[in-house]
Structure formats: C-alpha cells, structure tokens
Design an enzyme around this catalytic site. Sequence first.
Site, short mmCIF file in Angstrom:
data_model
loop_
_atom_site.label_atom_id
_atom_site.label_comp_id
_atom_site.label_asym_id
_atom_site.label_seq_id
_atom_site.Cartn_x
_atom_site.Cartn_y
_atom_site.Cartn_z
N SER A 114 0.46 -0.93 -0.01
CA SER A 114 -0.10 -0.03 0.08
C SER A 114 1.15 1.40 -0.01
O SER A 114 0.31 2.27 -0.91
CB SER A 114 -1.23 0.02 1.29
OG SER A 114 -1.56 -1.23 1.36
N ASP A 154 2.18 -8.53 10.30
CA ASP A 154 3.54 -9.62 9.99
C ASP A 154 4.64 -8.98 10.81
O ASP A 154 5.43 -9.47 11.07
CB ASP A 154 3.40 -9.40 8.72
CG ASP A 154 1.88 -10.48 7.99
OD1 ASP A 154 1.07 -10.53 8.74
OD2 ASP A 154 1.79 -10.01 6.73
O1 F6P Z 1 -0.63 -9.26 5.95
C1 F6P Z 1 -1.26 -9.70 7.50
C2 F6P Z 1 -2.30 -11.17 6.55
O2 F6P Z 1 -3.11 -10.80 7.72
C3 F6P Z 1 -1.22 -12.36 6.52
O3 F6P Z 1 0.16 -12.65 7.45
C4 F6P Z 1 -2.02 -13.33 5.69
O4 F6P Z 1 -0.91 -14.27 4.70
C5 F6P Z 1 -2.84 -11.98 4.79
O5 F6P Z 1 -2.59 -10.90 5.19
C6 F6P Z 1 -4.49 -13.11 4.90
O6 F6P Z 1 -4.86 -12.55 3.50
P1 F6P Z 1 -6.18 -12.14 3.41
O7 F6P Z 1 -6.94 -11.72 4.50
O8 F6P Z 1 -6.80 -11.58 2.18
O9 F6P Z 1 -6.66 -13.29 3.70
#
Ligand code: F6P
Length: 365
Positions: A107, A152
Amino acid sequence: LRRIAMMTSGGDAPGMNAAIRSVVRMAIEKGCEAYCIYEGYEGLVQGGSFIRKFEWEQVRGYLSEGGTLIGTARCMAFYERPGRLTAAKNMVLNGIDALIICGGDGSLTGADKFRAEWPSLIKELVDTKQLTMEQVEPFKHLNIVGLVGSIDNDMSGTDATIGCFSALGRICELVDYIEATASSHSRAFVIEVMGRHCGWLALMAGVATGADFVFIPEKPRAENWREEMCSIHRKIGKRKTIVIVAEGAADQDGKSISPEMIKDLLADKNGLALDTRITTLGHVQRGGTACAYDRQLATLQGVEAVNAVLDATPETPTPFIAINENKITRKPLVQAVLDTKEVSKAIEARDFDRAMKLRDTEFSD
Ligand code: F6P
C-alpha cells in the site's frame, strides 16, 4: 487552510483506529482540516461520499475498536493510470494535497508511486480539460506520509509495525488455550500462524509459549529436521507437544512445509505415534482490539505523521514513521520498501544470512 486526509489500506491491523484518531485530532490541533478516505484507494477513486471531513469528536471511542472503522479494500483500479488520474482529480476537487496512509509495504509503495506521478497526473487533468489551471494551481505537489500497519512486522527499517504486538498477544493466548486441551489428551498440536513471508509472529510466539518446535521462512531447520523433530521425546510428565509453523515456512530447498506434513510425521505409527491435531489460527489473529502497545504506538506515530506533512518540502523524500530503539523516527519510505523486497528475494534465493542482515538494516535518515 491545509486539508490532510487519512486512509487505511491493505489488510486491517489492530491499532489502525488509534492511528486514524491521532491523525484526525493532531491535524485539527495544528489548525488543519482533517479528512478520511473510506475503503482505501477504492474510496480515492470513487470520490463523493467516500471522502469525508472529520471533526474532533467523530473519532471518540476509536482507541478501543478493532479493525479499521473507515474500511480498507484491495483496489484494482488504482493499479492503472486512469484510476490514479481519477483519484488525483477527486483529491483536487476536495482540496486535499496531503495523504497519510496506514498500510503494509504494498500500500505504501502505491502511495509513493502516486506522489511521483502527481505532476503528470495534474498536467493530464488540465490537458484533458477535466480541471482548469486555476483549480490545480494550489496543488502542485502531493505530500505522502506512511504509517506501517500490519500484523506481520515485515517492514525493514522499523522495529515494530502497528498491530504486530496485538496479533502476537492473541496468538499466545490461543496457544495457551490449545495447551490445556493438548495436555488433557496427551496430544500434539501443529499450529499455523500468519505472517505471509515473515516468521516474526511464529518465532516470537514460539519463544513466548515455549513451543517444542518452530518453522519460519527466514531460517529453515537443518536438512535432518525430520529426524530432529522425531527425537522430541516425551519425558515423564510431558503431556503435550506444540509445533508452531509460519504460513510461509519452507525447507532448505524452498519447498513449503505444511502443517499436514508435520502432522503426518508426528503421528507416524513407526515414529512418535502422537495423537496429533492441526489448528490454523486464521483471522482471529488479526481481528479484535489492539493491545496497549499498539494503541500507544499508533497514537505517537499519528502525531509524528502530521508533523512530517507540515514539515515537508517538495524535495523531501516520502517518509514513513518508524520506531527504532523505542524512539519514534522518520525514515525514507522508498529505501525501506526496497530493503523489504530484498529480504524476500534473499529468502527466495535461500541466502538466509543476507535476509537476516537486511531485516536488521539500519540506514541513515
Ligand atoms: O498481511 C497480513 C495478513 O494477515 C498475512 O499475515 C496473511 O498472509 C494475509 O494478510 C491474509 O490475507 P487475507 O486477509 O486477504 O486472507
């Protein structure tokens, strides 16, 4: 009167609302008008009611709310120039020339690209008669400031991202719950945690809960990890085995290590023969309220973000607000994003020493 807009983008993270509250109130405190863009870049492209002026009392209660109250979205239109052109037009029409974005490295990269393109977008808006010279005159430059919001903790140049300690706390709490049932049945549990390409959540949760084994992308286990794991023995009195695996974990050759693979090994009748279950923690790690640390970090960083907007000159490279050794700092965004990408490349190339060094990189302001 300066108009500063706040936006959240990418995956939500606990603490984003604290950042919104802080930016809105600090902007007002500094004599500016505060705006919020709903639904991330999507709102910038849509314009209209997606861009709203905020008053001091509108962010009351934000500190104790999880997620992001102004929404977030993955916006395909913003990846294309026509989408960014419309976004620029909406900003000018709303009198906004400063944007504070709380999101992950993707982003924030998008934001910096938008800033770099801004003069040519403005020119095109005039050339195509969508706006007049008079309308664009006060909007020659766009100020962008990044706040890193992600559970993360995968951004180089900062010790912590907004949300990572809330997610870590939640993971530890959930592992504790699992431990109770694991001990009761003398079972093994393989627990998958989030983190995308980053093993910070898994590693820190492993340390904080005393897990038996941890798998992370940045440091694969030695080649003999299967034998090593099967040598976990159940000393008298040990009634549980906890293995934490990061979603991006891989072996020395880069092959993904799945919870199923680990379960099969632990449960193998000729080996440990442990009654084993898999738990994928999923989005409960990301939702929910922010811990005190994230509320405080987001608040202090929000204040600094507004100050950074007000200090910026057209020559100032886009900053993001970091925390280093407990001090709130401003760092060059582009450099941090490049370093973060280099980490992923080093991991892909199985150059783990370089990856670890890059994660620890300190670069001058
Ligand atoms: O970047 C944050 C995160 O929660 C990661 O840890 C994970 O891989 C991803 O986003 C999951 O994304 P989504 O919510 O689109 O499934």
